[in-house]
Design a protein around this motif. Structure first.
Motif, short mmCIF file in Angstrom:
data_model
loop_
_atom_site.label_atom_id
_atom_site.label_comp_id
_atom_site.label_asym_id
_atom_site.label_seq_id
_atom_site.Cartn_x
_atom_site.Cartn_y
_atom_site.Cartn_z
N ARG A 119 0.02 -61.13 26.57
CA ARG A 119 -0.30 -60.15 27.61
C ARG A 119 -1.78 -59.97 27.81
N LYS A 120 -2.55 -60.31 26.80
CA LYS A 120 -3.99 -60.09 26.91
C LYS A 120 -4.62 -61.05 27.92
N ASP A 121 -5.79 -60.64 28.40
CA ASP A 121 -6.49 -61.46 29.39
C ASP A 121 -7.24 -62.58 28.66
N ASN A 122 -6.50 -63.62 28.28
CA ASN A 122 -7.09 -64.77 27.61
C ASN A 122 -6.35 -66.04 28.02
N PRO A 123 -6.83 -67.20 27.63
CA PRO A 123 -6.21 -68.44 28.08
C PRO A 123 -4.95 -68.82 27.32
N TYR A 124 -4.48 -68.00 26.38
CA TYR A 124 -3.34 -68.37 25.55
C TYR A 124 -2.04 -67.81 26.12
N TYR A 125 -0.99 -68.59 26.07
CA TYR A 125 0.30 -68.14 26.59
C TYR A 125 1.43 -68.81 25.80
N ILE A 126 2.60 -68.20 25.86
CA ILE A 126 3.78 -68.74 25.15
C ILE A 126 4.38 -69.86 25.99
N LYS A 127 4.46 -71.05 25.41
CA LYS A 127 5.05 -72.20 26.09
C LYS A 127 6.56 -72.24 25.94
N ASP A 128 7.03 -71.82 24.76
CA ASP A 128 8.46 -71.96 24.47
C ASP A 128 8.83 -71.05 23.31
N VAL A 129 10.10 -70.73 23.22
CA VAL A 129 10.65 -70.01 22.08
C VAL A 129 11.86 -70.79 21.59
N ILE A 130 11.83 -71.21 20.33
CA ILE A 130 12.91 -72.01 19.77
C ILE A 130 13.38 -71.39 18.47
N GLU A 131 14.56 -71.81 18.01
CA GLU A 131 15.05 -71.34 16.71
C GLU A 131 14.61 -72.30 15.62
N VAL A 132 14.09 -71.74 14.53
CA VAL A 132 13.61 -72.53 13.40
C VAL A 132 14.20 -71.95 12.11
N ASP A 133 14.56 -72.82 11.21
CA ASP A 133 15.13 -72.39 9.93
C ASP A 133 14.05 -71.81 9.02
N ILE A 134 14.40 -70.71 8.36
CA ILE A 134 13.50 -70.03 7.43
C ILE A 134 14.14 -69.98 6.05
N PHE A 135 13.30 -70.14 5.02
CA PHE A 135 13.76 -70.06 3.64
C PHE A 135 12.79 -69.19 2.84
N PRO A 136 13.28 -68.46 1.83
CA PRO A 136 12.36 -67.71 0.97
C PRO A 136 11.44 -68.67 0.21
N LEU A 137 10.21 -68.23 -0.02
CA LEU A 137 9.24 -69.07 -0.70
C LEU A 137 9.72 -69.46 -2.10
N ARG A 138 10.35 -68.54 -2.80
CA ARG A 138 10.81 -68.83 -4.17
C ARG A 138 11.77 -70.01 -4.20
N ASP A 139 12.63 -70.12 -3.16
CA ASP A 139 13.59 -71.23 -3.12
C ASP A 139 12.89 -72.56 -2.91
N VAL A 140 11.88 -72.56 -2.04
CA VAL A 140 11.12 -73.78 -1.76
C VAL A 140 10.34 -74.21 -3.01
N LEU A 141 9.73 -73.25 -3.69
CA LEU A 141 8.97 -73.57 -4.90
C LEU A 141 9.90 -74.05 -6.02
N ASP A 142 11.07 -73.45 -6.13
CA ASP A 142 12.05 -73.90 -7.13
C ASP A 142 12.37 -75.38 -6.94
N LYS A 143 12.41 -75.81 -5.70
CA LYS A 143 12.80 -77.18 -5.40
C LYS A 143 11.66 -78.17 -5.55
N HIS A 144 10.40 -77.74 -5.33
CA HIS A 144 9.31 -78.71 -5.20
C HIS A 144 8.17 -78.56 -6.21
N VAL A 145 8.02 -77.44 -6.87
CA VAL A 145 6.87 -77.27 -7.77
C VAL A 145 7.02 -78.09 -9.05
N ASP A 146 8.21 -78.18 -9.57
CA ASP A 146 8.51 -79.05 -10.71
C ASP A 146 7.60 -78.76 -11.91
N GLY A 147 7.47 -77.48 -12.25
CA GLY A 147 6.75 -77.10 -13.46
C GLY A 147 5.24 -77.06 -13.34
#
Length: 238
Positions: free
Chosen positions: A134-162
């Protein structure tokens, strides 16, 4: 020397880089972060050669990156961004990293993701996105899509590996507290945490909900850039 502003921006950027190349200065330090956060991190970790980071809202492998300077020094970590297609360049330029294309939040599910003509502004906050559009600037919303979200703890459990996390960087356009709350702070305790706090001053931040939450988790304010606050684990030796 700065090339005149009336020259179109892409050409001006190229000319500035050419000028920098031919006027090399041995005391100059390069930064890729938006507000010099990587310079603070290099100072904090100046003696550490192979650390591990987690970057939530990584955006781009180089542009506005808090981690690229350390990646060049031999570090590696996890880059996370919700923008579809964002990890293509990460896989090309950051092959040593774990590069994940997904959103982070307190509750797993699919949520509206606001895509701007400036990808650095993309995010899940409807209020912040609509305010910016809404502000007077050159930025605007091009699209709105659905994206999957996961808690950070679950992602770290899977990838940090100690691995021990040296720092966590969070920049998710208004929802940093939600990301921070999705971590398991009893299990994953980075030495430093960077969180975006827009339009904050040194006088404001003490009462900010992000600061209060991090204090409860055992972290204290360590440093501040324009829109980024650094927190240090009270138990960390450096």
């Amino acid at each position: 020397m700065i090339i005149k502003k009336y020259i179109p921006c892409p050409i001006r950027n190229i000319l500035n880089r050419i000028f920098d190349f031919f006027t090399w200065d041995q005391w100059c330090t390069r930064s890729w972060s938006q507000e010099g956060e990587d310079m603070v991190l290099r100072r904090i970790f100046e003696k550490k050669k192979n650390g591990f980071y987690v970057d939530v809202g990584a955006h781009h492998p180089k542009r506005f990156s808090n981690t690229y300077a350390l990646y060049q020094r031999g570090w590696s970590g996890i880059n996370i961004d919700a923008m579809p297609g964002s990890m293509r360049l990460f896989r090309k330029w950051r092959p040593k990293d774990i590069n994940l294309e997904l959103g982070i939040g307190k509750i797993a599910g699919s949520f509206d993701y606001y895509i701007f003509n400036e990808p650095a502004l993309n995010g899940f906050s409807s209020q912040l996105s609509e305010d910016r559009a809404r502000k007077d600037n050159p930025y605007y919303i091009k699209d709105v899509i659905e994206v999957d979200i996961f808690p950070l703890r679950d992602v770290l459990d899977k990838h940090v590996d100690g691995k021990s996390i040296d720092f966590l960087s969070v920049d998710v356009e208004g929802l940093d507290l939600e990301v921070l709350k999705s971590n398991d702070w009893s299990k994953y305790r980075p030495r430093y945490v960077l969180a975006e706090m827009l339009a904050s001053s040194l006088n404001d931040i003490v009462t900010d909900p992000v600061v209060q939450f991090m204090n409860e988790c055992g972290y204290v304010i360590y440093a501040k850039q324009v829109n980024t606050v650094f927190f240090r684990n009270k138990d960390s030796l450096y």
